[in-house]
Design a protein around this motif. Structure first.
Motif, short mmCIF file in Angstrom:
data_model
loop_
_atom_site.label_atom_id
_atom_site.label_comp_id
_atom_site.label_asym_id
_atom_site.label_seq_id
_atom_site.Cartn_x
_atom_site.Cartn_y
_atom_site.Cartn_z
N GLU A 5 0.85 -1.20 0.00
CA GLU A 5 0.00 0.00 0.00
C GLU A 5 0.88 1.24 0.00
O GLU A 5 1.93 1.27 0.64
CB GLU A 5 -0.90 0.02 1.24
N ALA A 6 0.44 2.24 -0.71
CA ALA A 6 1.18 3.50 -0.75
C ALA A 6 1.12 4.18 0.61
O ALA A 6 0.13 4.06 1.33
CB ALA A 6 0.58 4.42 -1.81
N LEU A 7 2.20 4.86 0.97
CA LEU A 7 2.24 5.60 2.22
C LEU A 7 1.30 6.79 2.15
O LEU A 7 1.06 7.33 1.07
CB LEU A 7 3.66 6.11 2.48
N ASN A 8 0.80 7.20 3.30
CA ASN A 8 0.00 8.43 3.29
C ASN A 8 0.96 9.62 3.19
O ASN A 8 2.17 9.47 3.29
CB ASN A 8 -0.92 8.52 4.52
N ALA A 9 0.41 10.80 2.99
CA ALA A 9 1.23 11.99 2.73
C ALA A 9 2.18 12.30 3.88
O ALA A 9 3.33 12.69 3.65
CB ALA A 9 0.34 13.18 2.43
N VAL A 10 1.74 12.13 5.11
CA VAL A 10 2.59 12.44 6.27
C VAL A 10 3.75 11.46 6.36
O VAL A 10 4.90 11.86 6.59
CB VAL A 10 1.75 12.44 7.57
N ASP A 11 3.49 10.18 6.14
CA ASP A 11 4.57 9.19 6.16
C ASP A 11 5.56 9.42 5.03
O ASP A 11 6.77 9.24 5.20
CB ASP A 11 4.02 7.77 6.10
N GLU A 12 5.05 9.79 3.85
CA GLU A 12 5.94 10.11 2.74
C GLU A 12 6.83 11.31 3.07
O GLU A 12 8.01 11.32 2.74
CB GLU A 12 5.14 10.38 1.47
N LEU A 13 6.24 12.31 3.71
CA LEU A 13 7.01 13.50 4.10
C LEU A 13 8.10 13.12 5.10
O LEU A 13 9.25 13.55 4.97
CB LEU A 13 6.10 14.57 4.67
N ARG A 14 7.77 12.31 6.09
CA ARG A 14 8.77 11.87 7.07
C ARG A 14 9.90 11.09 6.40
O ARG A 14 11.07 11.28 6.70
CB ARG A 14 8.12 11.01 8.15
N PHE A 15 9.53 10.20 5.49
CA PHE A 15 10.51 9.41 4.76
C PHE A 15 11.44 10.32 3.97
O PHE A 15 12.66 10.15 3.99
CB PHE A 15 9.79 8.41 3.85
N PHE A 16 10.87 11.30 3.29
CA PHE A 16 11.65 12.25 2.51
C PHE A 16 12.59 13.05 3.42
O PHE A 16 13.77 13.22 3.12
CB PHE A 16 10.72 13.20 1.74
N LEU A 17 12.07 13.55 4.54
CA LEU A 17 12.89 14.36 5.45
C LEU A 17 14.03 13.54 6.05
O LEU A 17 15.14 14.05 6.22
CB LEU A 17 12.03 14.98 6.54
N ASP A 18 13.76 12.28 6.39
CA ASP A 18 14.82 11.42 6.94
C ASP A 18 15.97 11.27 5.96
O ASP A 18 17.12 11.09 6.36
CB ASP A 18 14.27 10.04 7.31
N PHE A 19 15.67 11.32 4.68
CA PHE A 19 16.70 11.21 3.66
C PHE A 19 17.33 12.57 3.34
O PHE A 19 18.54 12.70 3.25
CB PHE A 19 16.09 10.61 2.38
N ALA A 20 16.49 13.60 3.18
CA ALA A 20 16.96 14.89 2.66
C ALA A 20 17.61 15.79 3.70
O ALA A 20 18.55 16.52 3.37
CB ALA A 20 15.79 15.63 1.99
N VAL A 21 17.13 15.78 4.93
CA VAL A 21 17.67 16.71 5.94
C VAL A 21 19.15 16.49 6.21
O VAL A 21 19.92 17.46 6.23
CB VAL A 21 16.82 16.67 7.23
#
Length: 149
Positions: A5-21
């Motif tokens: 299942e695709a992640l919801n928007a908040v989980d996608e944002l957290r995943f992105f931030l964990d990588f990008a920050v």
């Protein structure tokens, strides 16, 4: 086999931030060293970056939070990418600012960004030398000479 299942928007944002920050933090720290800013100049610049990201999030945060999952193109895609990028830079700047002020980092969107609570210790072993002094070899650093006892 079913697709997850695709992640919801908040989980996608957290995943992105964990990588990008961490990447943005390393880039910002490198630039600050290159520019040769004083500590106060660095703090002011970092504060400005964090505030700019907050303004961008306030103005465009809905595009990150309320996505219907459809692919974007053109102006809509650029707005999402720009907002996410500015957010990651802002969180990284806030984490670096916190570290300059003696704190370990910041918490944002359920994730912690900054120094770990306990820095990892390198695993080391002591090797005997010909002169009786031991040599300490750490796995993640170059060998250093241990003083003779």
């Amino acid at each position: 086999m079913r697709q997850p299942e695709a992640l919801n928007a908040v989980d996608e944002l957290r995943f992105f931030l964990d990588f990008a920050v961490p990447l943005c933090g390393a880039d910002i720290a490198h630039k600050l060293r290159q520019w040769g800013h004083s500590r106060e100049q660095a703090k002011n610049w970092l504060r400005g970056e964090a505030e700019r990201a907050g303004g961008s999030l306030g103005e465009n945060g809905d595009v990150l939070q309320f996505s219907d999952g459809r692919p974007r193109s053109g102006r809509a895609q650029k707005r999402v990418v720009r907002t996410a990028s500015e957010l990651a830079r802002g969180v990284a700047a806030a984490a670096l600012l916190a570290q300059l002020e003696g704190k370990s980092g910041v918490e944002a969107f359920g994730g912690f960004y900054g120094l770990t609570a306990r820095p990892p210790r390198p695993t080391a072993c002591v090797l005997g030398g010909d002169d009786g002094a031991g040599e300490v070899v750490a796995r993640d650093s170059s060998p250093v000479r241990k003083p003779a006892a």
